[in-house]
Design a protein around this motif. Structure first.
Motif, PDB file in Angstrom:
ATOM      1  N   SER A  45      48.152  97.284  96.735  1.00 33.84           N
ATOM      2  CA  SER A  45      47.036  98.041  96.155  1.00 33.84           C
ATOM      3  C   SER A  45      47.481  98.951  95.011  1.00 33.84           C
ATOM      4  O   SER A  45      46.648  99.500  94.300  1.00 33.84           O
ATOM      5  N   TYR A  46      48.808  99.110  94.812  1.00 41.01           N
ATOM      6  CA  TYR A  46      49.297  99.919  93.698  1.00 41.01           C
ATOM      7  C   TYR A  46      48.791  99.380  92.371  1.00 41.01           C
ATOM      8  O   TYR A  46      48.755  98.173  92.146  1.00 41.01           O
ATOM      9  N   GLU A  54      40.034  97.039  89.505  1.00 39.66           N
ATOM     10  CA  GLU A  54      39.111  95.926  89.705  1.00 39.66           C
ATOM     11  C   GLU A  54      38.353  96.153  91.014  1.00 39.66           C
ATOM     12  O   GLU A  54      38.944  96.140  92.085  1.00 39.66           O
ATOM     13  N   ILE A  55      37.056  96.376  90.900  1.00 42.42           N
ATOM     14  CA  ILE A  55      36.217  96.625  92.077  1.00 42.42           C
ATOM     15  C   ILE A  55      35.514  95.321  92.432  1.00 42.42           C
ATOM     16  O   ILE A  55      34.787  94.769  91.603  1.00 42.42           O
ATOM     17  N   PRO A  56      35.746  94.819  93.646  1.00 38.32           N
ATOM     18  CA  PRO A  56      35.112  93.556  94.036  1.00 38.32           C
ATOM     19  C   PRO A  56      33.586  93.647  93.999  1.00 38.32           C
ATOM     20  O   PRO A  56      33.002  94.713  94.251  1.00 38.32           O
ATOM     21  N   ASP A  95      43.081 107.449  95.615  1.00 40.22           N
ATOM     22  CA  ASP A  95      42.796 106.686  96.836  1.00 40.22           C
ATOM     23  C   ASP A  95      41.384 106.130  96.703  1.00 40.22           C
ATOM     24  O   ASP A  95      40.410 106.875  96.786  1.00 40.22           O
ATOM     25  N   MET A  96      41.287 104.834  96.466  1.00 40.23           N
ATOM     26  CA  MET A  96      39.995 104.164  96.339  1.00 40.23           C
ATOM     27  C   MET A  96      39.559 103.666  97.716  1.00 40.23           C
ATOM     28  O   MET A  96      40.383 103.226  98.511  1.00 40.23           O
ATOM     29  N   PHE A 121      43.502  99.284  94.316  1.00 42.76           N
ATOM     30  CA  PHE A 121      42.815 100.416  94.937  1.00 42.76           C
ATOM     31  C   PHE A 121      43.711 101.640  95.145  1.00 42.76           C
ATOM     32  O   PHE A 121      43.296 102.605  95.766  1.00 42.76           O
ATOM     33  N   THR A 122      44.926 101.621  94.571  1.00 46.69           N
ATOM     34  CA  THR A 122      45.777 102.812  94.573  1.00 46.69           C
ATOM     35  C   THR A 122      46.386 102.990  93.182  1.00 46.69           C
ATOM     36  O   THR A 122      47.562 102.747  92.967  1.00 46.69           O
TER      37      THR A 122
END
Length: 137
Positions: A45-46, A54-56, A95-96, A121-122
Motif C-alpha cells: 500500500s506504500y 488510485e481509489i478503486p 492513512d487511507m 493507500f499509504t
C-alpha cells in the motif's frame, strides 16, 4: 543510504494504531476502547512521494495524516524506557481508508485489512533520520 531510509522497499510490515484520537472517535461515532488497538497494512500500500493515489471504483476514501515511526532494530517485549532506542527515524504518511467498506466489515466484526490495504493507500513522505528530527521543541 541506510536500511532504515529504504523502509519503503525493505520494510516488512506497517503496524498502525486505531482509536487513539478522541476527536476522530467522536466524528465516526465509534465506541471508545479502553486502549488503542493495532492493525496491519500491507507494504504494497506504500506510495512514495510524487505518486498518484488510485481509489478503486465504488470506494468512498477517507484519509488521515499520520506520523510514521521507522523502526531501525528489532526486538520483543521492549520496555517503554528502551522503546525510543529502536526508532531510526520518521516519515509523514497518509492513512487511507475505504470508509464505506470499513463500515460493513466493522458491523460483521471482521478485520480492517482489506479496507486499509489497497495499493497506494499509504502515501509516504521522505525518511527523516531521528538525529535530524526536532520533536516537541
Amino acid at each position: 543510504m541506510s536500511a532504515a531510509a529504504q523502509f519503503v522497499r525493505q520494510g516488512k510490515k506497517i503496524v498502525a494504531i486505531g482509536r487513539n484520537y478522541s476527536e476522530h472517535i467522536k466524528e465516526l461515532n465509534n465506541a471508545r476502547t479502553k486502549e488503542p488497538f493495532f492493525f496491519l497494512k500491507p507494504t504494497t500500500s506504500y506510495l512514495p512521494t510524487g505518486g498518484k493515489v488510485e481509489i478503486p471504483r465504488g470506494v468512498v476514501a477517507h484519509h488521515e495524516v499520520e506520523l510514521g515511526l521507522v523502526i531501525g532494530k528489532g526486538g520483543r517485549d521492549i520496555s517503554q524506557d528502551a522503546a525510543e532506542s529502536h526508532i531510526a527515524g520518521y516519515a509523514l504518511a497518509v492513512d487511507m481508508t475505504a470508509r464505506n467498506m470499513q463500515d460493513e466489515v466493522k458491523k460483521k466484526g471482521l478485520p480492517w485489512s482489506a479496507v486499509k490495504g489497497f495499493d497506494t493507500f499509504t502515501p509516504i513522505g521522505s525518511f527523516i533520520p531521528k538525529s535530524m528530527a526536532r520533536l516537541g521543541t
